[in-house]
Design a protein around this motif. Sequence first.
Motif, PDB file in Angstrom:
ATOM      1  N   ARG A  91       0.853  -1.175   0.000  1.00  0.00           N
ATOM      2  CA  ARG A  91       0.000   0.000   0.000  1.00  0.00           C
ATOM      3  C   ARG A  91       0.895   1.233   0.000  1.00  0.00           C
ATOM      4  N   PRO A  92       0.666   2.196  -0.889  1.00  0.00           N
ATOM      5  CA  PRO A  92       1.533   3.377  -0.938  1.00  0.00           C
ATOM      6  C   PRO A  92       1.364   4.247   0.302  1.00  0.00           C
ATOM      7  N   GLY A  93       2.451   4.886   0.686  1.00  0.00           N
ATOM      8  CA  GLY A  93       2.405   5.735   1.876  1.00  0.00           C
ATOM      9  C   GLY A  93       3.398   6.868   1.778  1.00  0.00           C
ATOM     10  N   LEU A  94       3.790   7.375   2.927  1.00  0.00           N
ATOM     11  CA  LEU A  94       4.641   8.552   3.002  1.00  0.00           C
ATOM     12  C   LEU A  94       5.953   8.377   2.233  1.00  0.00           C
ATOM     13  N   ALA A  95       6.602   7.229   2.380  1.00  0.00           N
ATOM     14  CA  ALA A  95       7.884   7.022   1.702  1.00  0.00           C
ATOM     15  C   ALA A  95       7.722   7.042   0.190  1.00  0.00           C
ATOM     16  N   ASP A  96       6.638   6.471  -0.305  1.00  0.00           N
ATOM     17  CA  ASP A  96       6.392   6.458  -1.746  1.00  0.00           C
ATOM     18  C   ASP A  96       6.118   7.860  -2.266  1.00  0.00           C
ATOM     19  N   ILE A  97       5.421   8.657  -1.474  1.00  0.00           N
ATOM     20  CA  ILE A  97       5.156  10.047  -1.841  1.00  0.00           C
ATOM     21  C   ILE A  97       6.471  10.798  -2.039  1.00  0.00           C
ATOM     22  N   CYS A  98       7.390  10.644  -1.094  1.00  0.00           N
ATOM     23  CA  CYS A  98       8.688  11.314  -1.201  1.00  0.00           C
ATOM     24  C   CYS A  98       9.495  10.766  -2.374  1.00  0.00           C
ATOM     25  N   LEU A  99       9.442   9.456  -2.550  1.00  0.00           N
ATOM     26  CA  LEU A  99      10.214   8.807  -3.607  1.00  0.00           C
ATOM     27  C   LEU A  99       9.783   9.298  -4.981  1.00  0.00           C
ATOM     28  N   VAL A 100       8.494   9.283  -5.230  1.00  0.00           N
ATOM     29  CA  VAL A 100       7.996   9.675  -6.551  1.00  0.00           C
ATOM     30  C   VAL A 100       8.311  11.133  -6.851  1.00  0.00           C
ATOM     31  N   ALA A 101       8.107  12.009  -5.875  1.00  0.00           N
ATOM     32  CA  ALA A 101       8.402  13.421  -6.095  1.00  0.00           C
ATOM     33  C   ALA A 101       9.861  13.630  -6.470  1.00  0.00           C
ATOM     34  N   GLN A 102      10.751  12.853  -5.858  1.00  0.00           N
ATOM     35  CA  GLN A 102      12.177  12.969  -6.180  1.00  0.00           C
ATOM     36  C   GLN A 102      12.478  12.387  -7.557  1.00  0.00           C
ATOM     37  N   VAL A 103      11.910  11.245  -7.876  1.00  0.00           N
ATOM     38  CA  VAL A 103      12.169  10.606  -9.176  1.00  0.00           C
ATOM     39  C   VAL A 103      11.704  11.504 -10.316  1.00  0.00           C
ATOM     40  N   VAL A 104      10.536  12.118 -10.152  1.00  0.00           N
ATOM     41  CA  VAL A 104      10.036  13.024 -11.188  1.00  0.00           C
ATOM     42  C   VAL A 104      10.982  14.213 -11.344  1.00  0.00           C
ATOM     43  N   ASN A 105      11.469  14.737 -10.235  1.00  0.00           N
ATOM     44  CA  ASN A 105      12.416  15.849 -10.286  1.00  0.00           C
ATOM     45  C   ASN A 105      13.730  15.431 -10.939  1.00  0.00           C
ATOM     46  N   ASN A 106      14.145  14.189 -10.696  1.00  0.00           N
ATOM     47  CA  ASN A 106      15.397  13.679 -11.274  1.00  0.00           C
ATOM     48  C   ASN A 106      15.412  13.774 -12.788  1.00  0.00           C
ATOM     49  N   ALA A 107      14.256  13.546 -13.396  1.00  0.00           N
ATOM     50  CA  ALA A 107      14.188  13.503 -14.857  1.00  0.00           C
ATOM     51  C   ALA A 107      14.613  14.826 -15.478  1.00  0.00           C
ATOM     52  N   ARG A 108      14.399  15.924 -14.758  1.00  0.00           N
ATOM     53  CA  ARG A 108      14.782  17.241 -15.283  1.00  0.00           C
ATOM     54  C   ARG A 108      16.297  17.399 -15.370  1.00  0.00           C
ATOM     55  N   TYR A 109      17.026  16.583 -14.614  1.00  0.00           N
ATOM     56  CA  TYR A 109      18.485  16.667 -14.604  1.00  0.00           C
ATOM     57  C   TYR A 109      19.141  15.410 -15.158  1.00  0.00           C
ATOM     58  N   ASN A 110      18.350  14.608 -15.848  1.00  0.00           N
ATOM     59  CA  ASN A 110      18.858  13.409 -16.532  1.00  0.00           C
ATOM     60  C   ASN A 110      19.611  12.468 -15.592  1.00  0.00           C
ATOM     61  N   VAL A 111      19.042  12.242 -14.416  1.00  0.00           N
ATOM     62  CA  VAL A 111      19.627  11.255 -13.504  1.00  0.00           C
ATOM     63  C   VAL A 111      19.428   9.869 -14.094  1.00  0.00           C
ATOM     64  N   ASP A 112      20.498   9.103 -14.186  1.00  0.00           N
ATOM     65  CA  ASP A 112      20.439   7.740 -14.716  1.00  0.00           C
ATOM     66  C   ASP A 112      19.789   6.832 -13.678  1.00  0.00           C
ATOM     67  N   MET A 113      18.618   6.292 -14.001  1.00  0.00           N
ATOM     68  CA  MET A 113      17.897   5.450 -13.063  1.00  0.00           C
ATOM     69  C   MET A 113      18.184   3.964 -13.248  1.00  0.00           C
ATOM     70  N   GLU A 114      19.008   3.614 -14.214  1.00  0.00           N
ATOM     71  CA  GLU A 114      19.293   2.199 -14.459  1.00  0.00           C
ATOM     72  C   GLU A 114      19.902   1.495 -13.246  1.00  0.00           C
ATOM     73  N   PRO A 115      20.751   2.165 -12.458  1.00  0.00           N
ATOM     74  CA  PRO A 115      21.312   1.478 -11.285  1.00  0.00           C
ATOM     75  C   PRO A 115      20.299   1.263 -10.150  1.00  0.00           C
ATOM     76  N   TYR A 116      19.063   1.739 -10.334  1.00  0.00           N
ATOM     77  CA  TYR A 116      18.086   1.702  -9.246  1.00  0.00           C
ATOM     78  C   TYR A 116      16.800   0.992  -9.682  1.00  0.00           C
ATOM     79  N   PRO A 117      16.886  -0.318  -9.928  1.00  0.00           N
ATOM     80  CA  PRO A 117      15.703  -1.028 -10.439  1.00  0.00           C
ATOM     81  C   PRO A 117      14.546  -1.096  -9.449  1.00  0.00           C
ATOM     82  N   VAL A 118      14.827  -1.226  -8.162  1.00  0.00           N
ATOM     83  CA  VAL A 118      13.736  -1.312  -7.186  1.00  0.00           C
ATOM     84  C   VAL A 118      13.069   0.055  -7.033  1.00  0.00           C
TER      85      VAL A 118
END
Length: 216
Positions: free
Chosen positions: A163-190
């Motif tokens: 069930r999604p919660g506080l940690a997922d909220i923080c995680l998604v907001a950061q991942v979306v922000n990462n895309a603006r700076y071309n953060v390579d997400m391949e090393p982070y499959p989970v």
Amino acid sequence: MGEIILHNYFRSSTSYRVRIALEMKELDYTYVPHHLRFGEHLEPSYLAVNPQGFVPALIWNDGTLLVQSLAIIEFLDETVPQPPLLPADALGRARVRMLSQMIACDIHPINNLRVLTSLRTLYGAGDDDVANWFRHWVNETFQPLEKILSDSKDTGTFCHGDRPGLADICLVAQVVNNARYNVDMEPYPVISRIATACMELPAFIKAAPKNQPDAE
């Protein structure tokens, strides 16, 4: 009782966190944008609302001012218990707060707009320098975060169980922000898998930066 008002900016990851929580709690609110790049958050009219000049700022329906996204979200969780954003058990709550604070306390404060702007104005950093700074500090936390999530039996479809919660909220907001700076997400499959699962949910979609009235 009056309306709930959220002072925020569509691209702000902290604002995104609070929008997700409000959507998950199915709370109606009035959206008040402040364009950070134009300095609207520093105008006297907004400083009269939030002297710190940050977004988000939530005006609760009794007129009370609440700032700092994690404090706002935990207030919402205590005030509107369903669906819960924190586990029922103490260890579970501590784990979710730990994961949340790894992002909210270790990445965001040194990668927010005022710090990135200061790199330019105080130290002459160019676009590549700023992007490298951003990616460096994301990776410094995402590397251990990925290991913690991948090694823990408590990780499920989401950061903590199914069930999604506080940690997922923080995680998604950061991942979306990462895309603006071309953060390579391949090393982070989970991390990527969890973020993808979240971004298929209505609350996360509706709260997404691109779906806000001030989106550019």
